[in-house]
Design an enzyme around this catalytic site. Structure first.
Site, short mmCIF file in Angstrom:
data_model
loop_
_atom_site.label_atom_id
_atom_site.label_comp_id
_atom_site.label_asym_id
_atom_site.label_seq_id
_atom_site.Cartn_x
_atom_site.Cartn_y
_atom_site.Cartn_z
N MET A 30 0.84 -1.19 0.00
CA MET A 30 0.00 0.00 0.00
C MET A 30 0.89 1.25 0.00
O MET A 30 0.43 2.34 0.37
CB MET A 30 -0.93 -0.01 1.21
CG MET A 30 -1.91 -1.18 1.15
SD MET A 30 -3.46 -0.91 2.02
CE MET A 30 -2.87 -0.65 3.68
N GLY A 31 2.15 1.09 -0.40
CA GLY A 31 3.04 2.24 -0.51
C GLY A 31 3.60 2.69 0.83
O GLY A 31 3.51 1.98 1.83
N TYR A 32 4.21 3.87 0.83
CA TYR A 32 4.97 4.39 1.95
C TYR A 32 5.96 3.32 2.41
O TYR A 32 5.97 2.88 3.56
CB TYR A 32 4.08 4.89 3.10
CG TYR A 32 4.72 6.09 3.76
CD1 TYR A 32 4.77 7.31 3.10
CD2 TYR A 32 5.33 6.00 5.00
CE1 TYR A 32 5.40 8.40 3.66
CE2 TYR A 32 5.97 7.10 5.57
CZ TYR A 32 5.99 8.28 4.89
OH TYR A 32 6.63 9.36 5.44
N HIS A 34 9.05 0.87 3.34
CA HIS A 34 10.14 0.90 4.32
C HIS A 34 11.09 -0.27 4.04
O HIS A 34 10.89 -1.01 3.06
CB HIS A 34 9.58 0.87 5.75
CG HIS A 34 8.56 -0.21 5.96
ND1 HIS A 34 8.89 -1.55 5.96
CD2 HIS A 34 7.22 -0.16 6.15
CE1 HIS A 34 7.80 -2.27 6.18
NE2 HIS A 34 6.78 -1.45 6.28
N GLU A 35 12.06 -0.46 4.94
CA GLU A 35 13.07 -1.50 4.71
C GLU A 35 12.45 -2.90 4.60
O GLU A 35 13.01 -3.78 3.95
CB GLU A 35 14.13 -1.50 5.82
CG GLU A 35 15.08 -0.32 5.78
CD GLU A 35 14.56 0.88 6.59
OE1 GLU A 35 13.31 1.02 6.74
OE2 GLU A 35 15.39 1.68 7.04
N HIS A 37 9.60 -3.66 3.08
CA HIS A 37 9.21 -3.81 1.67
C HIS A 37 10.45 -3.97 0.79
O HIS A 37 10.47 -4.80 -0.12
CB HIS A 37 8.44 -2.57 1.19
CG HIS A 37 7.15 -2.33 1.89
ND1 HIS A 37 6.93 -1.25 2.69
CD2 HIS A 37 6.00 -3.05 1.91
CE1 HIS A 37 5.69 -1.28 3.16
NE2 HIS A 37 5.11 -2.37 2.72
N GLN A 61 -10.24 -2.46 2.56
CA GLN A 61 -9.74 -3.16 3.74
C GLN A 61 -9.68 -2.26 4.98
O GLN A 61 -9.20 -2.67 6.02
CB GLN A 61 -8.39 -3.83 3.46
CG GLN A 61 -7.23 -2.89 3.27
CD GLN A 61 -5.96 -3.63 2.83
OE1 GLN A 61 -5.84 -4.02 1.67
NE2 GLN A 61 -5.04 -3.87 3.73
N ASP A 150 2.42 -9.26 9.01
CA ASP A 150 0.96 -9.43 8.91
C ASP A 150 0.67 -10.93 8.86
O ASP A 150 0.24 -11.46 7.83
CB ASP A 150 0.43 -8.72 7.67
CG ASP A 150 0.64 -7.21 7.78
OD1 ASP A 150 0.07 -6.59 8.67
OD2 ASP A 150 1.44 -6.67 6.97
N SER A 186 4.56 0.99 7.95
CA SER A 186 4.27 2.32 7.41
C SER A 186 3.56 3.16 8.47
O SER A 186 3.66 4.39 8.47
CB SER A 186 3.36 2.20 6.17
OG SER A 186 3.95 1.33 5.25
O1 PAF Z 1 -0.06 -5.78 3.54
C1 PAF Z 1 -0.49 -4.85 2.83
O2 PAF Z 1 0.18 -3.85 2.58
C2 PAF Z 1 -1.88 -4.95 2.22
O3 PAF Z 1 -2.76 -5.58 3.11
C3 PAF Z 1 -1.89 -5.66 0.85
C4 PAF Z 1 -1.45 -7.10 0.94
C5 PAF Z 1 -0.97 -4.91 -0.11
C6 PAF Z 1 -3.31 -5.65 0.27
O4 PAF Z 1 -3.78 -4.35 0.11
#
Ligand code: PAF
Length: 287
Positions: A30-32, A34-35, A37, A61, A150, A186
């Site tokens: 979902m962007g923003y 960090h390390e 990602h 969500q 998550d 994030s």
């Molecule tokens: O973990 C997330 O950033 C979000 O839940 C995902 C998997 C990109 C779905 O929107």
């Protein structure tokens, strides 16, 4: 770096890659970034020729009183992170592109989506499963990479991919942490300096659970108490849950069997910020 905004272009690009014999991975975000990602993108690039990072703040969500509007967004910053981590494509569709007018299909995963986050955030995992399915159908990757922070989300996504027969491998990589143990997220940007300091309690609570297990705890209550004691000792932390559960099913028996793989899951609120974390252990052994 290629930037793609439509599902049609994404699918064409992915099919061209396959025709050229290239292996393609995706990292849904979902962007923003960090390390955490960045580590997913680097790992994906290590084993694939092309890595698509999707950036889409998915409205379905978020609950009605959650942080959709204030969720941090910074495309230029994300572009730099993806570039440095070795990503080759950013897929950044609009809300209308992902949810065309009249879209009335959603994917509800029963079972693993129901306790913990599912109980505190009704509808959250239906939003996650629906958008991840939509992304995987648009990108058609050989593999999709997710972070273990998550944890429940990864169980829901694995179940959905299995049940719908989606031909992408789901790869889950370890949580990346700050030096003091706080899981990268994030949402950490919302924390004041004081809250940021208190937030280390989540990691300390998980380590207390580890100590209890190492000392021979088999009872869920003893493991849960170890986490609650740490969290309750910090002012301003409101606990949604801090619980041990079976790592595959999220079942919560009173007593875990020797050798059982469990996960300790925590969700707390610190002011208006909600933080989650988890750690996996084997009962009767050190993590
Ligand atoms: O973990 C997330 O950033 C979000 O839940 C995902 C998997 C990109 C779905 O929107």
């Amino acid at each position: 770096m290629k930037i793609i905004k439509t599902v049609e272009e994404m699918r064409q690009y992915s099919r061209q890659c396959r025709q050229r014999g290239l292996r393609l991975a995706c990292v849904p975000t979902m962007g923003y970034l960090h390390e955490g990602h960045a580590s997913l993108i680097s790992a994906a690039r290590h084993s694939h020729d092309e890595v698509v990072t999707s950036i889409f703040v998915n409205p379905t969500q978020f609950g009605p009183h959650e942080d959709f509007e204030r969720y941090p967004r910074d495309f230029d910053r994300d572009h730099r992170v993806v570039d440095q981590a070795g990503g080759t494509v950013i897929f950044a569709p609009s809300v209308d592109e992902m949810y065309p007018l009249g879209a009335s299909t959603s994917i509800a995963v029963r079972g693993v989506s129901e306790p913990f986050e599912g109980a505190f955030r009704p509808g959250h995992f239906t939003g996650v499963a629906t958008i991840v399915a939509r992304l995987l159908l648009a990108i058609e990757p050989d593999a999709a990479f997710f972070g273990a922070k998550d944890f429940q989300q990864t169980l829901v996504i694995r179940r959905m991919v299995h049940d719908l027969g989606i031909a992408s491998d789901v790869i889950v990589l370890s949580t990346i942490r700050e030096a003091d143990g706080l899981a990268k997220s994030s949402r950490n940007v919302y924390l004041t300096a004081d809250q940021r300091h208190r937030a280390t309690a989540l990691y300390r609570a998980l380590r207390a659970a580890e100590d209890a297990i190492h000392d021979g705890a088999y009872q869920k209550q003893i493991i849960d108490n170890a986490m609650h004691d740490v969290l309750r000792s910090v002012d301003g932390i409101e606990i949604d849950y801090a619980s041990a559960a079976d790592a595959s099913t999220l079942a919560t028996p009173d007593i875990f069997e020797a050798g059982a793989r469990i996960v300790c899951l925590i969700a707390v609120r610190l002011g208006s910020t909600r933080l989650i974390d988890n750690m996996e252990f084997t009962i009767g052994m050190k993590a």
